[in-house]
Design a protein around this motif. Sequence first.
Motif, PDB file in Angstrom:
ATOM      1  N   VAL A 192       0.837  -1.111   0.095  1.00 28.42           N
ATOM      2  CA  VAL A 192       0.097  -0.066  -0.079  1.00 28.42           C
ATOM      3  C   VAL A 192       1.060   1.260   0.074  1.00 28.42           C
ATOM      4  N   PHE A 193       2.167   1.261   0.685  1.00 25.96           N
ATOM      5  CA  PHE A 193       2.894   2.254   0.900  1.00 25.96           C
ATOM      6  C   PHE A 193       4.076   2.411  -0.230  1.00 25.96           C
ATOM      7  N   LYS A 194       3.902   1.660  -1.094  1.00 31.73           N
ATOM      8  CA  LYS A 194       4.921   1.570  -1.986  1.00 31.73           C
ATOM      9  C   LYS A 194       5.019   2.805  -2.983  1.00 31.73           C
ATOM     10  N   PRO A 195       3.812   3.333  -3.345  1.00 32.00           N
ATOM     11  CA  PRO A 195       3.892   4.550  -4.188  1.00 32.00           C
ATOM     12  C   PRO A 195       4.743   5.651  -3.436  1.00 32.00           C
ATOM     13  N   VAL A 196       4.507   5.748  -2.206  1.00 35.70           N
ATOM     14  CA  VAL A 196       5.167   6.706  -1.530  1.00 35.70           C
ATOM     15  C   VAL A 196       6.569   6.479  -0.781  1.00 35.70           C
TER      16      VAL A 196
END
Length: 118
Positions: free
Chosen positions: A55-59
Amino acid sequence: MSANFHPLVYIIDYILGIIMWTLVGRVAMNIFQREDSQFFFMKAFVKFTNPLLKVFKPVTPKFIIQPLVPLYVAWFFFMIRFYLMPYLLGYSVMGMLSFPLESEISRQIYQFFNSIKF
C-alpha cells in the motif's frame, strides 16, 4: 487510563500501535533472519506486513534499502498517532508515553517490577 477518551479512540490507537510495532519488529527480526526464513515469527512478520508495504510502495523512496522499508512505513503510523490523532481530538501533542498502548504497557511493567520483593 488517565484521559477520558471515547473507547473507539483507544481501539484505533491500539490497532495503529500494533501495526507500527509489528513493522518495527520486522526490521529488528530482519537483522537476525532473512525475509524468506522458515522461522515462524519471521514468516508471521512478513505475512502481516507485506500488504502494508504494498500500500505504501507509491510513497516509498527508491533509495531506501529494502530491509529498512518497514521502518519507513512504521514512521507514518507513528506520525498519525503522535500528531494527527491528538489534532483530530483537539489536543496538542501529548509527549512521550502518552500513547494509550504504550502507556498501558509501561504501567503493567511498573506494576510487575513494583510487586517483586527483593
